[in-house]
Design an enzyme around this catalytic site. Structure first.
Site, PDB file in Angstrom:
ATOM      1  CG  HIS A 171      -0.154   0.167   2.532  1.00  0.00           C
ATOM      2  ND1 HIS A 171       0.572  -0.853   3.097  1.00  0.00           N
ATOM      3  CD2 HIS A 171      -0.010   1.229   3.373  1.00  0.00           C
ATOM      4  CE1 HIS A 171       1.125  -0.439   4.223  1.00  0.00           C
ATOM      5  NE2 HIS A 171       0.792   0.826   4.411  1.00  0.00           N
TER       6      HIS A 171
ATOM      7  CG  ASP B 118       1.213   5.043   4.833  1.00  0.00           C
ATOM      8  OD1 ASP B 118       0.759   3.891   4.815  1.00  0.00           O
ATOM      9  OD2 ASP B 118       2.291   5.355   5.382  1.00  0.00           O
TER      10      ASP B 118
ATOM     11  NE  ARG C 114       1.941   6.015   9.444  1.00  0.00           N
ATOM     12  CZ  ARG C 114       0.919   5.365   8.909  1.00  0.00           C
ATOM     13  NH1 ARG C 114       1.086   4.157   8.396  1.00  0.00           N
ATOM     14  NH2 ARG C 114      -0.282   5.896   8.876  1.00  0.00           N
TER      15      ARG C 114
ATOM     16  CG  HIS D 175       4.985   1.258   3.059  1.00  0.00           C
ATOM     17  ND1 HIS D 175       4.455   2.418   2.531  1.00  0.00           N
ATOM     18  CD2 HIS D 175       4.389   1.092   4.263  1.00  0.00           C
ATOM     19  CE1 HIS D 175       3.583   2.930   3.381  1.00  0.00           C
ATOM     20  NE2 HIS D 175       3.521   2.138   4.439  1.00  0.00           N
TER      21      HIS D 175
HETATM   22  C1  SIN Z   1       3.033   1.302   7.678  1.00  0.00           C
HETATM   23  O1  SIN Z   1       2.441   0.589   6.893  1.00  0.00           O
HETATM   24  O2  SIN Z   1       2.943   2.501   7.653  1.00  0.00           O
HETATM   25  C2  SIN Z   1       3.896   0.659   8.742  1.00  0.00           C
HETATM   26  C3  SIN Z   1       5.054  -0.045   8.192  1.00  0.00           C
HETATM   27  C4  SIN Z   1       5.735  -0.911   9.223  1.00  0.00           C
HETATM   28  O3  SIN Z   1       5.225  -1.059  10.334  1.00  0.00           O
HETATM   29  O4  SIN Z   1       6.799  -1.441   8.925  1.00  0.00           O
END
Ligand code: SIN
Length: 275
Positions: A95, A97, A265, A250
């Protein structure tokens, strides 16, 4: 600042930088490295939550994600967390974000807080490389299309994330996240052409039914997740990754059942995207 590539198409490891005090030209150089490589990894940063927030504010605005817990105590920080007892993780499918926002976030700054003994890596894939791999004919067709993005099916009660650590955040209120973006966008800084659909949030092409859209979307999802377009970030205590949501997808690996993983995050505000 020293840069070494993580893979052929995406990712760079940066050394010689302490984010807590980074500003001015050095910060600009780091921004360029993220825009050009899709994701930058920095090690041994030892950033406090306050320093994490201060760095994000020096980069640009902060987008607060209303669906994530802010258990860290700082509203600007979304906790991406998987408990020992949980099976599903957050971000476990490819995906990008916030593509369901009218002005999608530029990217995120992810700080490792608690790591499993093994596993829990994050994969990134280059949407510039995916675009370049398309035939001229398909590039032409896709350049005329726009796609619909939504997160309702994920964040609604009963949606996929009701089986993750986000369950407690689901309020039961009606969601209506929706945005329409060109399928091929130009990176607002580098001008590079990028494939801009993703398996988590893109539901169909504008003016097409979902059934009509799915075969072509599936082809694009397979293309975008080819091994050769990817890099792998292996987390260590003190690691930070900064990525560009326009230029990459990612995926958080879910291969550490029985162990806890907590990441902090912060999502950085983007600018309008277009073809
Ligand atoms: C995310 O998808 O923003 C998190 C990525 C992760 O936890 O490695």
């Amino acid at each position: 600042m020293h840069q070494s590539p993580l893979a052929e198409h995406v990712g760079v490891e940066i050394t010689g930088v302490q984010m807590a005090s980074l500003e001015g030209e050095a910060l600009d150089a780091l921004k360029q490295a993220v825009y050009r490589n899709g994701v930058a990894v920095l090690r041994d940063q030892d950033l406090s939550p306050e320093q994490h927030i201060a760095f994000a504010k020096r980069w640009g605005g902060i987008d607060v994600n209303p669906f994530f817990p802010t258990n860290s105590g700082w509203p600007e920080i979304a906790e991406v967390r998987k408990a020992e007892s949980q099976k599903n993780n957050i971000g476990g499918g490819w995906h990008t974000d916030h593509s369901f926002d009218q002005v999608p976030a530029m990217g995120s700054i992810l700080v490792a807080r608690e790591l499993p003994p093994e596993g829990g890596d994050t994969l990134f894939s280059s949407m510039g490389a995916a675009y370049d791999a398309l035939s001229d004919g398909l590039k032409q067709t896709l350049s005329t299309l726009r796609a619909v993005h939504t997160a309702d099916h994920i964040y609604q009660p009963g949606g996929y994330y009701s089986q993750t650590d986000l369950a407690g955040e689901m309020t039961g209120q009606e969601l209506s996240t929706r945005a329409v973006h060109p399928v091929i966008i130009r990176h607002p800084v580098t001008g590079r052409k990028l494939l801009y659909v993703n398996g988590a949030f893109t539901t169909h092409f504008e003016g097409w039914t979902r059934a009509e859209s799915l075969p072509l979307l599936k082809y694009l999802y397979e293309l975008g997740s080819r091994d050769e377009f990817q890099c792998r970030v292996q987390w260590q205590p003190g690691s930070v990754a900064i990525w560009d949501n326009r230029a990459t997808w990612h995926l958080a690996m879910n291969d550490y059942h029985g162990h806890r993983r907590v990441m902090h995050r912060i999502t950085i505000t983007g600018e309008p995207i277009g073809a």
